[in-house]
Design a protein around this motif. Structure first.
Motif, PDB file in Angstrom:
ATOM      1  N   GLY A 122       0.973  -1.199  -0.119  1.00 35.45           N
ATOM      2  CA  GLY A 122      -0.121  -0.023  -0.020  1.00 35.45           C
ATOM      3  C   GLY A 122       0.976   1.411   0.023  1.00 35.45           C
ATOM      4  N   ALA A 123       1.840   1.422   0.924  1.00 36.03           N
ATOM      5  CA  ALA A 123       2.987   2.501   1.052  1.00 36.03           C
ATOM      6  C   ALA A 123       3.534   2.663  -0.544  1.00 36.03           C
ATOM      7  CB  ALA A 123       3.677   2.336   1.989  1.00 36.03           C
ATOM      8  N   ALA A 124       4.037   1.505  -1.078  1.00 35.81           N
ATOM      9  CA  ALA A 124       4.494   1.748  -2.269  1.00 35.81           C
ATOM     10  C   ALA A 124       3.868   2.348  -3.350  1.00 35.81           C
ATOM     11  CB  ALA A 124       5.215   0.304  -2.741  1.00 35.81           C
ATOM     12  N   ARG A 125       2.389   1.734  -3.472  1.00 34.49           N
ATOM     13  CA  ARG A 125       1.490   2.396  -4.340  1.00 34.49           C
ATOM     14  C   ARG A 125       1.042   3.790  -4.126  1.00 34.49           C
ATOM     15  NH1 ARG A 125      -1.753  -0.925  -7.464  1.00 34.49           N
ATOM     16  NH2 ARG A 125      -3.510   0.214  -6.997  1.00 34.49           N
ATOM     17  N   ILE A 126       1.058   4.078  -2.971  1.00 30.13           N
ATOM     18  CA  ILE A 126       0.844   5.516  -2.654  1.00 30.13           C
ATOM     19  C   ILE A 126       1.926   6.372  -3.287  1.00 30.13           C
ATOM     20  CG2 ILE A 126       0.475   7.192  -0.825  1.00 30.13           C
ATOM     21  CD1 ILE A 126      -1.185   5.109   0.738  1.00 30.13           C
ATOM     22  N   LYS A 127       3.163   5.775  -2.958  1.00 32.62           N
ATOM     23  CA  LYS A 127       4.407   6.525  -3.280  1.00 32.62           C
ATOM     24  C   LYS A 127       4.519   6.943  -4.806  1.00 32.62           C
ATOM     25  CE  LYS A 127       8.521   8.384  -2.787  1.00 32.62           C
ATOM     26  NZ  LYS A 127       8.780   9.603  -1.906  1.00 32.62           N
ATOM     27  N   ALA A 128       3.984   5.684  -5.546  1.00 41.02           N
ATOM     28  CA  ALA A 128       4.191   5.595  -7.002  1.00 41.02           C
ATOM     29  C   ALA A 128       2.952   6.377  -7.634  1.00 41.02           C
ATOM     30  CB  ALA A 128       4.234   4.210  -7.424  1.00 41.02           C
ATOM     31  N   GLY A 129       2.104   6.915  -6.817  1.00 38.03           N
ATOM     32  CA  GLY A 129       0.730   7.791  -7.202  1.00 38.03           C
ATOM     33  C   GLY A 129      -0.269   6.803  -7.814  1.00 38.03           C
ATOM     34  N   LEU A 130      -0.220   5.505  -7.242  1.00 40.05           N
ATOM     35  CA  LEU A 130      -1.047   4.415  -7.994  1.00 40.05           C
ATOM     36  C   LEU A 130      -2.458   4.310  -6.996  1.00 40.05           C
ATOM     37  CD1 LEU A 130       1.284   1.612  -9.205  1.00 40.05           C
ATOM     38  CD2 LEU A 130      -0.128   3.438 -10.327  1.00 40.05           C
ATOM     39  N   ALA A 131      -2.247   4.764  -5.528  1.00 41.51           N
ATOM     40  CA  ALA A 131      -3.293   4.488  -4.607  1.00 41.51           C
ATOM     41  C   ALA A 131      -3.430   5.898  -3.777  1.00 41.51           C
ATOM     42  CB  ALA A 131      -3.212   3.402  -3.832  1.00 41.51           C
ATOM     43  N   GLU A 163      11.326  -3.767  -1.942  1.00 45.53           N
ATOM     44  CA  GLU A 163      10.982  -4.788  -3.151  1.00 45.53           C
ATOM     45  C   GLU A 163       9.555  -4.452  -3.705  1.00 45.53           C
ATOM     46  OE1 GLU A 163      12.571  -7.196  -4.483  1.00 45.53           O
ATOM     47  OE2 GLU A 163      14.208  -6.557  -3.484  1.00 45.53           O
ATOM     48  N   ASP A 164       8.620  -3.984  -2.854  1.00 40.52           N
ATOM     49  CA  ASP A 164       7.353  -3.488  -3.338  1.00 40.52           C
ATOM     50  C   ASP A 164       7.318  -2.344  -4.405  1.00 40.52           C
ATOM     51  OD1 ASP A 164       5.121  -5.339  -2.764  1.00 40.52           O
ATOM     52  OD2 ASP A 164       5.280  -4.868  -0.782  1.00 40.52           O
ATOM     53  N   LEU A 165       8.310  -1.442  -3.791  1.00 43.40           N
ATOM     54  CA  LEU A 165       8.505  -0.214  -4.702  1.00 43.40           C
ATOM     55  C   LEU A 165       8.957  -0.501  -6.099  1.00 43.40           C
ATOM     56  CD1 LEU A 165       8.033   2.823  -4.500  1.00 43.40           C
ATOM     57  CD2 LEU A 165      10.562   2.852  -3.756  1.00 43.40           C
ATOM     58  N   LYS A 166       9.781  -1.607  -6.092  1.00 40.12           N
ATOM     59  CA  LYS A 166      10.426  -2.156  -7.424  1.00 40.12           C
ATOM     60  C   LYS A 166       9.197  -2.640  -8.141  1.00 40.12           C
ATOM     61  CE  LYS A 166      14.987  -3.620  -5.878  1.00 40.12           C
ATOM     62  NZ  LYS A 166      15.689  -4.931  -5.494  1.00 40.12           N
ATOM     63  N   LEU A 167       8.467  -3.523  -7.610  1.00 44.48           N
ATOM     64  CA  LEU A 167       7.269  -4.222  -7.823  1.00 44.48           C
ATOM     65  C   LEU A 167       6.384  -3.175  -8.837  1.00 44.48           C
ATOM     66  CD1 LEU A 167       6.385  -7.206  -6.079  1.00 44.48           C
ATOM     67  CD2 LEU A 167       7.502  -7.250  -8.324  1.00 44.48           C
ATOM     68  N   VAL A 168       6.064  -2.018  -8.005  1.00 40.99           N
ATOM     69  CA  VAL A 168       4.941  -1.133  -8.690  1.00 40.99           C
ATOM     70  C   VAL A 168       5.557  -0.071  -9.423  1.00 40.99           C
ATOM     71  CG1 VAL A 168       3.658  -1.281  -6.436  1.00 40.99           C
ATOM     72  CG2 VAL A 168       5.037   0.495  -6.639  1.00 40.99           C
ATOM     73  N   SER A 169       7.096   0.320  -9.404  1.00 39.92           N
ATOM     74  CA  SER A 169       7.464   1.217 -10.364  1.00 39.92           C
ATOM     75  C   SER A 169       8.851   0.542 -11.103  1.00 39.92           C
ATOM     76  CB  SER A 169       7.676   2.347  -9.809  1.00 39.92           C
ATOM     77  OG  SER A 169       8.351   2.356  -8.430  1.00 39.92           O
TER      78      SER A 169
END
Ligand code: NAP
Ligand code: F7E
Length: 326
Positions: free
Chosen positions: A199-208, A317-323
């Motif tokens: 969730g945090a990674a998606r928010i950072k990437a602007g996806l949530a 790892e989640d940040l890499k996956l979402v962006s």
């Protein structure tokens, strides 16, 4: 001759780490999967993708004694790690009957098939800190009494007792690993740690824009799955079968997890996390903290990854996956 190992639940988080560990140790690795997984490897075998060619998969179901019996008879394993289970506590309240039937019968079937077809096989049961539930004392040890608070916890107490009984009644080399919560970048997305890091990674990437969570006050003793599968392996290399608590000895709230995960991305979680009453459980386990002294002494095991590094590893790892291209 290579040692043959059978892993139930090989497609799950721990199955993925354990199969890599045992391949590295020179084992011939066999795993039980549901038939649907073989039909949809892209989605259902994602954790095993890099090692698929090196392992042997057999279709069977925890609900069918005959299917487990057939695989045990065919593989004749020397070690068996029984990891398969409906493992999501929250879901166990929604579907009590299938959780209890699958988890208890699956363990019983596996033990019985081994007794009949591979009685010298060493057996590991994935017991759980959820068995302590409404804890009688803190930290919890192998001697702390159980007070499960969910159908899942109840099913694990039954599995624990079946394992102990097969050891005492039929001389099976059967061990209970009482593992506290353990996480990794391969954790299922419904568990709170992965839900937060994803969730945090998606928010950072602007996806949530927000993250909905339940009870933020619960405390857990969180370790790293890669460390915990080493403890499983060590239990089966001892002269005698026994039961062990595997934990870090530290407990943290969900809020502390949120602090670290969002801070790592330069975000303030208070702006994004919304409380959702529908995610609270009918009965909660408020605090878990394990004392792993016995494992330290007898297995010479200790956790290597600490809480802070675990959170960072998962967020990165989640940040890499979402962006993936950033
Ligand atoms: P997980 O990721 O949820 O994996 C569960 C595995 O069980 C999956 O491979 C799943 O297969 C399989 N499974 C479920 N129902 C099945 C059925 N009816 N027939 C055949 N296979 C079935 O769990 P995990 O985190 O790796 O945990 C491994 C074990 O340790 C579980 O028994 C869990 O209860 C226990 N445990 C976990 C923790 C923890 O913090 N991770 C702590 C203590 C104990 P599919 O992929 O087909 O669904
Ligand atoms: O919840 C709270 C929730 O689902 C941890 C399994 O591997 O470890 C795991 O079970 C805590 C609970 O894990 C959300 O109420 C708040 O207090 O990540 P969890 P678990 O229930 O501790 C044990 C040892 C096992 O054996 C199990 O197989 O977090 N929480 N908000 C939430 N939990 C979830 N899942 N989702 C939320 O939104």
């Amino acid at each position: 001759m290579k040692k043959r190992v059978l892993i139930t639940g090989i497609t799950g988080q721990d199955g993925a780490y354990l199969s890599r560990l045992l391949l590295d140790k020179g084992y011939e690795v066999h795993g039980i999967v549901r038939r649907v997984a073989l039909e949809d490897p892209e989605h259902r075998l994602w954790r095993l993708r890099p090692i698929l060619k090196k392992i042997n998969l057999h279709s069977a179901s925890l609900e069918s004694y005959a299917s487990i019996f057939d695989v045990v008879e065919k593989v004749k394993p020397q070690e068996c790690y029984h990891l398969a289970a409906q493992s999501f506590v929250s879901y166990s309240f929604e579907d009590e009957f299938s959780t209890i039937n699958t988890n208890i019968n699956g363990t019983h079937y596996t033990l019985s098939a081994l007794k009949n077809k591979a009685p010298k096989c060493k057996f590991y049961f994935a017991a759980s800190s959820e068995m302590f539930g409404k804890v009688k004392k803190t930290p919890q040890t192998e001697d702390t009494s159980f007070y499960p608070r969910s159908p899942y916890g109840i099913s694990k107490v039954a599995g624990y007792e079946l394992t102990r009984n097969y050891r005492e009644a039929y001389n099976l080399f059967a061990c209970n690993g009482i593992l506290f919560n353990h996480e990794s970048p391969m954790r299922g997305y419904e568990f709170v740690t992965r839900k937060i890091t994803n969730g945090a990674a998606r928010i950072k990437a602007g996806l949530a824009k927000e993250l909905r969570l339940g009870n933020l006050h619960a405390k857990r003793d969180w370790g790293f799955s890669g460390d915990y599968v080493e403890a499983m392996f060590l239990m089966l290399q001892q002269d005698k079968p026994d039961d062990y608590v595997i934990a870090t000895g530290e407990t943290h709230t969900i809020k502390e997890f949120l602090d670290l995960a969002f801070d790592h991305l330069g975000l303030d979680w208070h702006k994004y996390v919304k409380s959702d009453k529908s995610l609270f459980r009918p009965a909660e386990v408020n605090i878990l903290c394990g004392d792993y002294s016995k494992a330290k002494k007898k297995l010479k095991w200790k956790p290597k990854v600490n809480f802070k590094n675990l959170v960072k590893m998962m967020v990165d790892e989640d940040l890499k996956l979402v962006s993936p291209h950033s």
